[in-house]
Design a protein around this motif. Sequence first.
Motif, PDB file in Angstrom:
ATOM      1  N   VAL A  14      59.212  53.594  -0.585  1.00  0.00           N
ATOM      2  CA  VAL A  14      60.403  53.897   0.533  1.00  0.00           C
ATOM      3  C   VAL A  14      59.823  53.396   1.987  1.00  0.00           C
ATOM      4  O   VAL A  14      60.706  52.871   2.596  1.00  0.00           O
ATOM      5  CB  VAL A  14      61.182  55.077   0.359  1.00  0.00           C
ATOM      6  CG1 VAL A  14      62.097  55.084   1.441  1.00  0.00           C
ATOM      7  CG2 VAL A  14      61.793  55.407  -1.179  1.00  0.00           C
ATOM      8  N   ALA A  18      61.229  50.585   4.092  1.00  0.00           N
ATOM      9  CA  ALA A  18      61.819  50.821   5.473  1.00  0.00           C
ATOM     10  C   ALA A  18      61.078  50.082   6.783  1.00  0.00           C
ATOM     11  O   ALA A  18      61.825  49.452   7.563  1.00  0.00           O
ATOM     12  CB  ALA A  18      62.034  52.383   5.922  1.00  0.00           C
ATOM     13  N   THR A  31      70.264  49.265   7.871  1.00  0.00           N
ATOM     14  CA  THR A  31      70.788  50.369   7.059  1.00  0.00           C
ATOM     15  C   THR A  31      70.086  50.830   5.770  1.00  0.00           C
ATOM     16  O   THR A  31      69.189  50.165   5.508  1.00  0.00           O
ATOM     17  CB  THR A  31      71.992  49.598   6.421  1.00  0.00           C
ATOM     18  OG1 THR A  31      71.649  48.650   5.386  1.00  0.00           O
ATOM     19  CG2 THR A  31      72.918  48.727   7.469  1.00  0.00           C
ATOM     20  N   MET A  32      70.432  52.079   5.362  1.00  0.00           N
ATOM     21  CA  MET A  32      70.057  52.890   4.225  1.00  0.00           C
ATOM     22  C   MET A  32      70.152  51.913   2.938  1.00  0.00           C
ATOM     23  O   MET A  32      69.335  52.010   2.333  1.00  0.00           O
ATOM     24  CB  MET A  32      70.586  54.220   4.134  1.00  0.00           C
ATOM     25  CG  MET A  32      69.957  54.993   5.069  1.00  0.00           C
ATOM     26  SD  MET A  32      68.322  55.527   5.331  1.00  0.00           S
ATOM     27  CE  MET A  32      68.054  56.940   4.417  1.00  0.00           C
ATOM     28  N   ILE A  35      67.510  49.229   2.813  1.00  0.00           N
ATOM     29  CA  ILE A  35      66.109  49.816   2.653  1.00  0.00           C
ATOM     30  C   ILE A  35      66.143  50.300   1.154  1.00  0.00           C
ATOM     31  O   ILE A  35      65.061  49.968   0.399  1.00  0.00           O
ATOM     32  CB  ILE A  35      65.848  51.062   3.492  1.00  0.00           C
ATOM     33  CG1 ILE A  35      65.883  50.532   4.956  1.00  0.00           C
ATOM     34  CG2 ILE A  35      64.580  51.973   2.956  1.00  0.00           C
ATOM     35  CD1 ILE A  35      65.842  51.793   5.919  1.00  0.00           C
ATOM     36  N   LEU A  36      67.207  50.930   0.609  1.00  0.00           N
ATOM     37  CA  LEU A  36      67.436  51.238  -0.825  1.00  0.00           C
ATOM     38  C   LEU A  36      67.190  50.029  -1.836  1.00  0.00           C
ATOM     39  O   LEU A  36      66.435  50.030  -2.669  1.00  0.00           O
ATOM     40  CB  LEU A  36      68.733  51.765  -1.102  1.00  0.00           C
ATOM     41  CG  LEU A  36      68.997  52.517  -2.329  1.00  0.00           C
ATOM     42  CD1 LEU A  36      68.172  53.844  -2.211  1.00  0.00           C
ATOM     43  CD2 LEU A  36      70.435  53.064  -2.228  1.00  0.00           C
ATOM     44  N   LYS A  43      69.252  55.921  -5.297  1.00  0.00           N
ATOM     45  CA  LYS A  43      69.668  56.650  -3.972  1.00  0.00           C
ATOM     46  C   LYS A  43      69.182  58.118  -4.018  1.00  0.00           C
ATOM     47  O   LYS A  43      68.975  58.385  -2.822  1.00  0.00           O
ATOM     48  CB  LYS A  43      71.167  56.521  -4.005  1.00  0.00           C
ATOM     49  CG  LYS A  43      71.723  56.690  -2.718  1.00  0.00           C
ATOM     50  CD  LYS A  43      73.385  56.282  -2.740  1.00  0.00           C
ATOM     51  CE  LYS A  43      74.032  56.639  -1.403  1.00  0.00           C
ATOM     52  NZ  LYS A  43      75.305  56.100  -1.300  1.00  0.00           N
ATOM     53  N   LEU A  46      65.682  58.408  -2.899  1.00  0.00           N
ATOM     54  CA  LEU A  46      65.536  57.933  -1.589  1.00  0.00           C
ATOM     55  C   LEU A  46      65.928  59.130  -0.558  1.00  0.00           C
ATOM     56  O   LEU A  46      65.065  59.641   0.156  1.00  0.00           O
ATOM     57  CB  LEU A  46      66.243  56.794  -0.863  1.00  0.00           C
ATOM     58  CG  LEU A  46      66.003  56.302   0.368  1.00  0.00           C
ATOM     59  CD1 LEU A  46      66.249  54.740   0.524  1.00  0.00           C
ATOM     60  CD2 LEU A  46      66.786  57.032   1.524  1.00  0.00           C
ATOM     61  N   TYR A  47      67.101  59.838  -0.909  1.00  0.00           N
ATOM     62  CA  TYR A  47      67.287  60.784  -0.131  1.00  0.00           C
ATOM     63  C   TYR A  47      66.774  62.305  -0.320  1.00  0.00           C
ATOM     64  O   TYR A  47      66.616  63.057   0.558  1.00  0.00           O
ATOM     65  CB  TYR A  47      68.928  61.166  -0.275  1.00  0.00           C
ATOM     66  CG  TYR A  47      69.534  60.170   0.663  1.00  0.00           C
ATOM     67  CD1 TYR A  47      69.826  60.258   2.032  1.00  0.00           C
ATOM     68  CD2 TYR A  47      70.024  58.871   0.076  1.00  0.00           C
ATOM     69  CE1 TYR A  47      70.691  59.305   2.687  1.00  0.00           C
ATOM     70  CE2 TYR A  47      70.786  57.753   0.951  1.00  0.00           C
ATOM     71  CZ  TYR A  47      71.072  58.093   2.012  1.00  0.00           C
ATOM     72  OH  TYR A  47      71.669  57.285   2.843  1.00  0.00           O
ATOM     73  N   SER A  52      67.514  60.977   6.367  1.00  0.00           N
ATOM     74  CA  SER A  52      68.346  60.092   7.235  1.00  0.00           C
ATOM     75  C   SER A  52      67.355  59.050   7.449  1.00  0.00           C
ATOM     76  O   SER A  52      66.036  59.067   7.270  1.00  0.00           O
ATOM     77  CB  SER A  52      68.751  60.745   8.789  1.00  0.00           C
ATOM     78  OG  SER A  52      67.591  61.294   9.332  1.00  0.00           O
ATOM     79  N   LYS A  53      67.882  57.785   8.423  1.00  0.00           N
ATOM     80  CA  LYS A  53      66.994  56.700   8.951  1.00  0.00           C
ATOM     81  C   LYS A  53      66.067  57.100   9.785  1.00  0.00           C
ATOM     82  O   LYS A  53      65.088  56.694   9.900  1.00  0.00           O
ATOM     83  CB  LYS A  53      68.166  55.864   9.543  1.00  0.00           C
ATOM     84  CG  LYS A  53      67.757  54.428   9.685  1.00  0.00           C
ATOM     85  CD  LYS A  53      68.832  53.553   9.924  1.00  0.00           C
ATOM     86  CE  LYS A  53      69.312  53.422  11.184  1.00  0.00           C
ATOM     87  NZ  LYS A  53      70.217  52.439  11.620  1.00  0.00           N
ATOM     88  N   LEU A  56      62.912  58.447   8.379  1.00  0.00           N
ATOM     89  CA  LEU A  56      62.366  57.350   7.911  1.00  0.00           C
ATOM     90  C   LEU A  56      61.622  56.724   8.993  1.00  0.00           C
ATOM     91  O   LEU A  56      60.378  56.382   8.765  1.00  0.00           O
ATOM     92  CB  LEU A  56      63.313  56.544   7.200  1.00  0.00           C
ATOM     93  CG  LEU A  56      63.251  56.259   5.719  1.00  0.00           C
ATOM     94  CD1 LEU A  56      64.310  55.278   5.239  1.00  0.00           C
ATOM     95  CD2 LEU A  56      61.973  56.001   5.007  1.00  0.00           C
TER      96      LEU A  56
END
Lengths: 222, 222
Positions: A14, A18, A31-32, A35-36, A43, A46-47, A52-53, A56
Motif C-alpha cells: 500500500v 500510494a 484518490t484512495m 491507490i487501492l 479496501k 487498506l483502511y 486516511s490519505k 498514508l
Amino acid sequence: MAQQERAIRTRRAVIEAAASVFAERGYAAATMAEILQQAGVTKGALYFHFESKEVLAQAVINAQVDTELWMPRELKLQEWVDVGMTLAHRIPDDVILLAGIRLSADMQGRSRFGSAWPAWIGLVTGLLAQAKERGEVLPHVDPVETAECFLGAWVGTQLVSETESRWSDLGRRISVLYNHVLPAVATPAALVRLDTAPDRGARVLAELQEAAADRELVAVQA
Amino acid sequence: MAQQERAIRTRRAVIEAAASVFAERGYAAATMAEILQQAGVTKGALYFHFESKEVLAQAVINAQVDTELWMPRELKLQEWVDVGMTLAHRIPDDVILLAGIRLSADMQGRSRFGSAWPAWIGLVTGLLAQAKERGEVLPHVDPVETAECFLGAWVGTQLVSETESRWSDLGRRISVLYNHVLPAVATPAALVRLDTAPDRGARVLAELQEAAADRELVAVQA
C-alpha cells in the motif's frame, strides 16, 4: 505465510502504491480509489492499515529513511558519504523518495505531513558523532551543526539537479558537495582516504544488492 | 524630473507593487488590477512597461540580483561572503526577494519564469575567479563548480530556514554554511582573515546605507 508477515507485505504494497500515485499526481489529485487499485489489496485491508490519505502520506515520508543505505566501513565518515551518495543514485528510480520529495516540496506539505529532514539529521549526527569518537573528525566540529548544514545543502542540491537535469547529474553534484564540505569536517588523515567519486553511490548499491542476495542464499540453504 | 527618470521610477514602483502582491498571494491568485492599485500608477503606464502578468513576474525575478550588495574589500573572498550574508539578512524584509523565492519555488514556476540562479552563479563565479587570480583560492578550485555547488547549498539552506524559523535563523545558517565550504576553497592565509560571523550581513548593510547617505549628501552639496 504467517499472518504478521502478510500484514507487513500488505502495508508495504500500500505504501508503494500510494508513493507511486503521490509521485505522479501529487497529494491533492491522488484518490484512495486509485491507490487501492494500484496496490491490489482489498479496501478493508487498506483502511485497516491507513485510515486516511493524510496518514498514508505520512507513512510514505517516514518510509524514506531506509537504514540499509550503507555497509559498515573502516571510516565512519565513509559511511556518511555512502548514505548521501546512494541516496543521490536512488532518487530518479525510487518511487518512495520521489513521492517524499513531492509531498514535502512546499511549506503547506511540510507543515501538514512533516518531512524526512529530522530523521536524516538524526542519522547523520549519529554517524558524525561516531566518527568524532574515532578521531576522524576535526576537534571543533559539532555533529548536529554539520548534520543540519549538510541537510540544507543536500535539499537544495537535489532541487537544483531536479530543475536542471531531472536528477541525472545528482550523483556528480552530491560528489562535488562532499568535496566542498569534507575539508571542514575530516582530519587530513581521514580526508585522503575517503572515496567521493560520482559513481560511488552506484558501486555501494551494487555491493548492498550482492550482500542481500548472499543472505537470501544462506536463508534458502539453512 | 526628467522623463527618463520618471519612467525608471514608474517601472520600479510597478515591480515593487507586483512583488508585494506575488509574495503575499502567489502568481496564480495575483491580478493586474491589484498590482495597479498597489503601484498607484495609471493603467496606461503599467501596460506601457509590462504587457502581461508573466512579463512582470520575470521582471521581479531579474530584479533580485542587485549588484549593490557588497562593498569592495581587500579580499575578494570576503566580497563573496558579504554577498551571501547580506542576502540572508535582507530576505525576511525584502519583498522582491520574497516574491522571487515564491515565484521560483516550484518546477512549474521555474520553467515558466526562470529563476535568479544563473545570475547568482555568474556573480559568484566572477568573484571567485578574481579571488583566484589574486592567490586567495586553492589551486584546484574551479570557480564555476564552486559557484554552482554553493548556489544549491544556499537554496536549500534558505528553504530549511523558511520552514524551521520563517528565516529568523537564516543569518546563522548561512554563516555555518560558509564555515563549512570555505576550507575547501580558500588558502589557509586567506581563510584566517575572513569574517563569517552570523551578524556580518547586518553590519555590511549598515555600511552600505551609510555610504549611500554620504553619496546623497555629496550630491545635495554639489
